[in-house]
Design an enzyme around this catalytic site. Structure first.
Site, PDB file in Angstrom:
ATOM      1  CG  PHE A  24      -1.905   1.095   1.060  1.00 16.65           C
ATOM      2  CD1 PHE A  24      -3.035   1.052   0.535  1.00 16.65           C
ATOM      3  CD2 PHE A  24      -1.590   2.287   2.033  1.00 16.65           C
ATOM      4  CE1 PHE A  24      -3.902   2.129   0.304  1.00 16.65           C
ATOM      5  CE2 PHE A  24      -2.594   3.743   1.817  1.00 16.65           C
ATOM      6  CZ  PHE A  24      -3.510   3.360   0.934  1.00 16.65           C
ATOM      7  CG  ASP A  73       5.422   3.529   2.066  1.00 21.62           C
ATOM      8  OD1 ASP A  73       5.512   4.046   2.964  1.00 21.62           O
ATOM      9  OD2 ASP A  73       4.463   3.348   1.331  1.00 21.62           O
ATOM     10  CE  LYS A 128      -1.102   5.396   7.699  1.00 22.95           C
ATOM     11  NZ  LYS A 128      -0.587   4.896   6.778  1.00 22.95           N
TER      12      LYS A 128
END
Ligand code: PLP
Length: 399
Positions: free
Chosen positions: A137, A222, A251
């Site tokens: 993702f 990532d 995040k």
């Protein structure tokens, strides 16, 4: 109708229906959030991996308050102090000797990594393809959606940008087969979060690094979900004994404020040149000040040590759940990014935990995803585990 029911009604009437919140959260403190009915809940979602140092940590709140009264934005036509300091800090923590670029989200950070890789490829033989992993993702912009190796979020958005190829995670032969002469980079998560909480094997990550070295391809990690201590090291690649060329953060970086970052090694530090990429809000002083406070908290409060301690406790407890209930199949993950694979739909487990006041997430592949704040104290964790145990007894019946 109570005030907060009105909030949910507004979300339904005036916001595009991409989310379906079941309740309104009104405040948060440490590992606890409070909802509109006045209930206190353990937030083991951490706002989807954002509140690594807990909700409204006093040092983060103070840093935001101070910077907000001083300067909230000046554009990148001018330098601001928090952004410069944050870049230097991230470069230092990474040990990669490179530079940072700031943006506002995970998707944007990955978009920047993709653009940098293409620019590097254009200058080294006209290469442009990027190999990513199935079940990965990487975000919701068109390019990062194309990079994401899952079809459920791609449907309806054709044509997606070209130039991506997919390989099987933890299968080096599959990666080798996906690489061709046009390939300039391999992008992956060391622990796949959204895709099912699946850690890479050390052999796989080292194999990808070697392959990238052999073919002058960039290795892009990532770290949007795994970064800022989530898996027990600042960045999850540090737990694998390799160094990527590029990695991305978002995040948890801003402690609740929106900020994303692309961090490079020395080789990639000056691939972007003046004007070749930009973001109006990138390196926003308030968000950067919050991020500096997050880093200070992780360093000064022994947060990484706490992850090691509480992770061991959590894995042991969840393994006991798996041993007890036949419907629970496996515990996996790293640090405080933990998945429990369920035989069937994971949602009833999430709902049973919520009914006992513990909020958790799902991940793809029938997985319950558990991500408490990294500052959680052992006694709070034990308390929440007790509640989860009661929830499973209710759901599956006591043996
Ligand atoms: C959440 C996530 C993203 C996307 O981040 P946004 O801030 O929502 O754009 C990208 N990669 C990973 C691994 C993520 O978990």
């Amino acid at each position: 109708m109570s005030k907060t029911d009105e909030t949910k009604a507004l979300w339904e009437s005036a916001m595009m229906p991409v989310y379906a919140p079941e309740t309104t959260i009104t405040s948060g403190k440490g590992v606890i959030v409070r909802n509109s009915s006045g209930q206190s809940l353990y937030d083991f979602t951490s706002g989807i991996g954002v509140q690594n140092v807990g909700h409204c940590h006093p040092k983060v709140t103070e840093a935001i308050r101070e910077q907000a009264a001083k300067l909230t934005h000046c554009s990148n036509l001018f330098a601001n102090e928090p952004a410069g300091k944050l870049a230097a800090k991230l470069v230092e923590l990474s040990g990669l000797g490179g530079k940072a670029f700031f943006c506002n989200s995970g998707a944007e950070a990955n978009e920047a990594a993709i653009k940098l890789a293409r620019k590097y490829g254009a200058a080294t033989g006209g290469r442009y393809r990027i190999v990513t992993m199935r079940q990965s993702f990487h975000g919701r912009t068109l390019a990062t959606l194309a990079a994401t190796g899952q079809s459920w979020c791609q449907e309806g958005y054709d044509p997606l940008p070209a130039g991506f190829a997919y390989a099987d995670f933890n299968d080096l032969e599959s990666v080798k087969a996906a690489v061709d002469d046009d390939t300039v980079a391999i992008m992956l998560e060391c622990v796949q979060g959204e895709g099912g909480v699946t850690p890479a094997t050390e052999e796989f990550i080292k194999g990808v690094r070697t392959l990238c070295d052999e073919k002058d391809m960039l290795m892009i990690c990532d770290e949007v979900q795994t970064g800022m201590g989530r898996t027990g090291t600042w960045f999850s690649w540090q737990g694998y004994g390799v160094e990527p060329d590029l990695f991305t953060l978002a995040k948890a970086l801003g402690g609740g404020l929106p900020i994303g970052a692309l961090v490079s090694n020395a080789k990639c530090a000056d691939v972007f040149t003046p004007g070749s990429h930009a973001s109006t809000f990138g390196g926003n002083p308030v968000a950067a000040a919050a991020a500096l406070a997050v880093i200070d908290v992780i360093q000064s409060e022994g947060v990484l040590e706490n992850v090691a301690k509480t992770s061991a406790l959590a894995f042991e407890a969840f393994q006991a759940f798996v041993d007890k209930y036949p419907k629970l199949l496996e515990v996996r993950g790293k640090g405080l990014l933990i998945g429990i694979a369920v035989d069937g739909d994971p949602k009833p487990v999430v709902e049973a935990f919520r009914d006992q006041s513990v909020l958790v997430l799902t991940a793809k592949g029938n997985v319950v995803r558990i991500m408490p704040p990294l500052t959680i104290k052992e006694n709070d964790l034990v308390d929440a585990i007790e509640m989860m145990s009661d929830a499973l007894d209710c759901l599956y019946g006591e043996e």
